[in-house]
Design a protein around this motif. Structure first.
Motif, PDB file in Angstrom:
ATOM      1  N   GLU A 166      -6.447 -40.906 -44.059  1.00 39.11           N
ATOM      2  CA  GLU A 166      -6.960 -41.047 -42.695  1.00 39.11           C
ATOM      3  C   GLU A 166      -5.899 -40.693 -41.650  1.00 39.11           C
ATOM      4  O   GLU A 166      -6.219 -40.092 -40.622  1.00 39.11           O
ATOM      5  CB  GLU A 166      -7.499 -42.457 -42.465  1.00 39.11           C
TER       6      GLU A 166
ATOM      7  N   ARG B   5      -5.722 -36.963 -41.397  1.00 37.28           N
ATOM      8  CA  ARG B   5      -6.909 -36.434 -40.729  1.00 37.28           C
ATOM      9  C   ARG B   5      -6.898 -36.736 -39.231  1.00 37.28           C
ATOM     10  O   ARG B   5      -7.354 -35.925 -38.427  1.00 37.28           O
ATOM     11  CB  ARG B   5      -8.173 -36.961 -41.398  1.00 37.28           C
TER      12      ARG B   5
ATOM     13  N   ASP C 210      -7.073 -33.940 -36.324  1.00 30.89           N
ATOM     14  CA  ASP C 210      -8.033 -33.996 -35.222  1.00 30.89           C
ATOM     15  C   ASP C 210      -7.326 -33.968 -33.869  1.00 30.89           C
ATOM     16  O   ASP C 210      -7.796 -33.323 -32.925  1.00 30.89           O
ATOM     17  CB  ASP C 210      -8.899 -35.249 -35.333  1.00 30.89           C
TER      18      ASP C 210
ATOM     19  N   TYR D 100      -6.097 -31.353 -43.403  1.00 29.95           N
ATOM     20  CA  TYR D 100      -7.262 -31.887 -44.108  1.00 29.95           C
ATOM     21  C   TYR D 100      -7.164 -31.606 -45.600  1.00 29.95           C
ATOM     22  O   TYR D 100      -7.477 -32.463 -46.429  1.00 29.95           O
ATOM     23  CB  TYR D 100      -8.566 -31.304 -43.547  1.00 29.95           C
TER      24      TYR D 100
ATOM     25  N   SER E 282      -4.708 -33.889 -47.121  1.00 28.71           N
ATOM     26  CA  SER E 282      -5.260 -35.246 -47.209  1.00 28.71           C
ATOM     27  C   SER E 282      -6.143 -35.411 -48.441  1.00 28.71           C
ATOM     28  O   SER E 282      -6.275 -36.507 -48.972  1.00 28.71           O
ATOM     29  CB  SER E 282      -6.038 -35.605 -45.943  1.00 28.71           C
TER      30      SER E 282
END
Length: 92
Positions: free
Chosen positions: A29, A32, A36, A55, A58
């Protein structure tokens, strides 16, 4: 893809490419969220690519995800090469 059978020297860049990563939702998380944030600050294709890379990284921390360091590296290298050549169909 080049390198899948070991004929690409770039596979050697990840000597522990078969390493496994324990599931870690917190790390996944965090990566990510950074992806973002980068995309939100800059809507350039470069920012989008960095976000996509984060991503993919991750995914290493997601249970059941079948990916590896070399696969991520080779995938991102391919994307950058395509971009450098002007896209999937540079003649259009």
């Amino acid at each position: 893809m080049a390198g899948e059978n070991g004929d690409d020297p770039d596979w050697e860049m990840a000597p522990e490419g078969d390493a496994t990563f324990p599931e870690n939702e917190e790390k996944r998380e965090a990566l990510r969220e950074v992806a973002d944030e980068i995309r939100a600050r800059d809507d350039s294709s470069e920012a989008s690519q960095i976000g996509a890379f984060l991503y993919r990284v991750s995914d290493l921390y997601k249970a059941g995800e079948e990916t590896s360091i070399p696969e991520i590296y080779m995938n991102m290298r391919h994307i950058l090469e395509v971009r450098e050549q002007g896209g999937l169909d540079p003649d259009e």
